[in-house]
Design an enzyme around this catalytic site. Sequence first.
Site, mmCIF file in Angstrom:
data_model
loop_
_atom_site.group_PDB
_atom_site.id
_atom_site.type_symbol
_atom_site.label_atom_id
_atom_site.label_comp_id
_atom_site.label_asym_id
_atom_site.label_seq_id
_atom_site.Cartn_x
_atom_site.Cartn_y
_atom_site.Cartn_z
ATOM 1 N N GLU A 1 0.872 -1.160 0.000
ATOM 2 C CA GLU A 1 0.000 0.000 0.000
ATOM 3 C C GLU A 1 0.922 1.227 0.000
ATOM 4 O O GLU A 1 1.821 1.311 0.835
ATOM 5 C CB GLU A 1 -0.871 -0.005 1.270
ATOM 6 C CG GLU A 1 -1.882 1.108 1.214
ATOM 7 C CD GLU A 1 -2.699 1.268 2.488
ATOM 8 O OE1 GLU A 1 -2.627 0.422 3.390
ATOM 9 O OE2 GLU A 1 -3.413 2.287 2.552
ATOM 10 N N ARG B 1 5.823 -12.654 9.708
ATOM 11 C CA ARG B 1 6.450 -11.391 9.352
ATOM 12 C C ARG B 1 7.815 -11.289 10.025
ATOM 13 O O ARG B 1 8.097 -11.959 11.012
ATOM 14 C CB ARG B 1 5.569 -10.220 9.754
ATOM 15 C CG ARG B 1 5.236 -10.178 11.242
ATOM 16 C CD ARG B 1 4.337 -9.005 11.602
ATOM 17 N NE ARG B 1 5.066 -7.761 11.548
ATOM 18 C CZ ARG B 1 4.732 -6.736 10.761
ATOM 19 N NH1 ARG B 1 3.677 -6.805 9.994
ATOM 20 N NH2 ARG B 1 5.446 -5.646 10.764
ATOM 21 N N LYS C 1 5.040 0.939 9.079
ATOM 22 C CA LYS C 1 5.085 2.220 8.360
ATOM 23 C C LYS C 1 4.499 3.344 9.202
ATOM 24 O O LYS C 1 4.981 4.463 9.164
ATOM 25 C CB LYS C 1 4.329 2.094 7.038
ATOM 26 C CG LYS C 1 5.142 1.348 5.988
ATOM 27 C CD LYS C 1 4.401 1.261 4.668
ATOM 28 C CE LYS C 1 3.359 0.189 4.703
ATOM 29 N NZ LYS C 1 2.766 -0.085 3.395
HETATM 30 P P1 ATP Z 1 3.292 -2.041 7.873
HETATM 31 O O1 ATP Z 1 2.666 -2.839 8.986
HETATM 32 O O2 ATP Z 1 4.735 -1.785 8.038
HETATM 33 O O3 ATP Z 1 2.530 -0.808 7.550
HETATM 34 P P2 ATP Z 1 1.912 -3.426 5.878
HETATM 35 O O4 ATP Z 1 1.777 -4.892 5.966
HETATM 36 O O5 ATP Z 1 0.752 -2.591 6.273
HETATM 37 O O6 ATP Z 1 3.203 -2.996 6.640
HETATM 38 P P3 ATP Z 1 1.809 -3.369 3.067
HETATM 39 O O7 ATP Z 1 2.136 -2.263 2.164
HETATM 40 O O8 ATP Z 1 0.396 -3.812 3.158
HETATM 41 O O9 ATP Z 1 2.357 -2.971 4.475
HETATM 42 O O10 ATP Z 1 2.754 -4.627 2.820
HETATM 43 C C1 ATP Z 1 3.009 -5.178 1.570
HETATM 44 C C2 ATP Z 1 3.443 -6.604 1.774
HETATM 45 O O11 ATP Z 1 4.583 -6.665 2.630
HETATM 46 C C3 ATP Z 1 2.364 -7.413 2.431
HETATM 47 O O12 ATP Z 1 2.185 -8.590 1.691
HETATM 48 C C4 ATP Z 1 2.877 -7.698 3.805
HETATM 49 O O13 ATP Z 1 2.439 -8.935 4.234
HETATM 50 C C5 ATP Z 1 4.384 -7.634 3.633
HETATM 51 N N1 ATP Z 1 5.036 -7.213 4.869
HETATM 52 C C6 ATP Z 1 4.813 -6.079 5.573
HETATM 53 N N2 ATP Z 1 5.543 -6.053 6.699
HETATM 54 C C7 ATP Z 1 6.274 -7.191 6.711
HETATM 55 C C8 ATP Z 1 7.226 -7.758 7.625
HETATM 56 N N3 ATP Z 1 7.584 -7.143 8.743
HETATM 57 N N4 ATP Z 1 7.772 -8.948 7.304
HETATM 58 C C9 ATP Z 1 7.420 -9.574 6.167
HETATM 59 N N5 ATP Z 1 6.540 -9.112 5.281
HETATM 60 C C10 ATP Z 1 5.959 -7.932 5.539
HETATM 61 MG MG MG Z 2 -1.079 -2.221 6.036
#
Ligand code: ATP
Ligand code: MG
Length: 556
Positions: free
Chosen positions: A30, A255, A265
Amino acid sequence: MKPNFVTEIIDEHNKTGRFKARVHTRFPPEPNGYLHIGHAKAIYLNYSIARQYNGKFNLRFDDTNPCKEEQEYVDSIIKDVLWLGADYENRLFYASDYFEQMYEYAALLIKKGKAYVCDLNADQIRTSRGTLTAPGKDSPYRNRSTDENLDLFMRMRKGEFPDGAKTLRAKIDMANPNLNLRDPIMYRILHSSHHRTKDAWCIYPTYDFAHGLEDSIENITHSICTLEFENHRPLYDWFLDQLGIFHPQQIEFARLNITYTVLSKRKLLELVEGNFVSGWDDPRMPTLAGLRRRGYPKEALHNFCEEIGVAKFNSTIDVGVLEESVRGILNKTAARVMAVLRPLKVTIVNLPEGAVEELEAVNNPEDASMGTRKIFFSREIFIEQEDFRENPPKEFFRLSPGREVRLRYAYFIKCEEVIKDKEGNIIELRCSYDPQTRGGNSPDGRKVKATIHWVCASHSFDAQVNLYDRLFNNPDPEKTEEGKDFKSNINPRSLETINNAKLEPSLKGAQSGQRYQFERLGYFCLDSESSGKNLVFNRISTLRDTWAKIEKKLKR
Ligand code: ATP
Ligand code: MG
């Protein structure tokens, strides 16, 4: 990647022919912030698997929430994904390009009696949802007719209702043990301009409704996501089954969590907005932009991701593992040079003024093909203040009055006299050198217990050096005193700037991003923002895991 539970699932699919042996993955960020090292794990996993199976890999922006998304983030994410080497070829997609198609799918579900327009507000929906032990209550709007639902949904799209006045909900089961299946929201009204579709829409699909559709539209076979979505998989499957469209397999993995690091983020944005760091690319940030600016080569991140692997259970990786991955690469590839961070002047009393001697230094003893370079030796040199003690403790073997040490690639020197200013600060050492020890060996077999680095005063230049340390001083930054948040664990000494470090002349030609080992001090990189005459070097890491040592000592 080495075999893991994801590759096992794919192998099984290939055996049974579920996807006709096709493998197509995606990374679906995102665009609401910069990517961090957790995302690198997801990118590496998806990209390596696609490559390993001769499959395809898409980059797709999951841009379904206009409120927090920005073009700046889109641009930075593209840059980071390409930097990591995850080549999506021409397959760069945006969920927002599917809004029309998603709207039609939603209308189809209404026609099938599987979705309805609900007038409950967010609070009412929450309270009627029930709990893990109690079933939810049906919405009073649950049994609207198909025609009424279609009409209301169309009018939601047209902008006839204010934010929050209505939602479109899936008609599943308000008593389902999985709360995600209790008539989840598919669309909400948001009169908010989207960074790509601008004001074309005022209703936006939720993640749960949109994500499977995006995967399906792109013919993704394996939709790999983090464990939080495990409980959402039945919903992912439900939408695809009800619509009867191509059905990818969702697979969840643990994760990445790292000690002394926050990977979210939202929290990283707080650090940026609160000026706790200089920006998303501050070299202390765990963002890919920050790590890149710090000097991490992408190969170090690949090796790190390979080493930690993928698992089904959440765990926390020691940040030392990440730091070790960078040392593993730079030990072999970075040229070694000499720099003095906190200079102490040394006069070589038995060398005449103006005499300059050229010596040869090895660029990397691990790799002879990296060759040698010339360094200069003259009457005035600088050594590290730390390498001299007037009253040396027992375990200190470096320079002290009357003692002899080796200057790296040069000679043995012996401290003859200590010069102090009026306040008693040591401002200069007067040393003699032994001309017989050129290159650092004595012909009479005399031994010294220490080798120290140095630079020539007339053949060196001043530069700024940033010494970075961990941004948090608690292994779990979330662990705080009551009433405080993770920011209370910020390490106040995470950045030390040295303005007048003395660097050997070969460093004048450093290119932006070029990496070196400053002998005995660590790995350093010319900052990408550094320009012209004022060079700035960032410390990428120390040479050894100094924290592990300190922690061991503390435990003792
Ligand atoms: P954040 O929690 O940091 O905002 P998010 O999961 O909301 O991260 P997205 O942009 O939705 O961020 O993530 C894109 C992809 O990255 C998703 O498939 C998510 O599962 C993966 N991802 C995000 N954080 C991690 C992590 N700490 N380890 C592994 N994969 C991750
Ligand atoms: Mg997210």
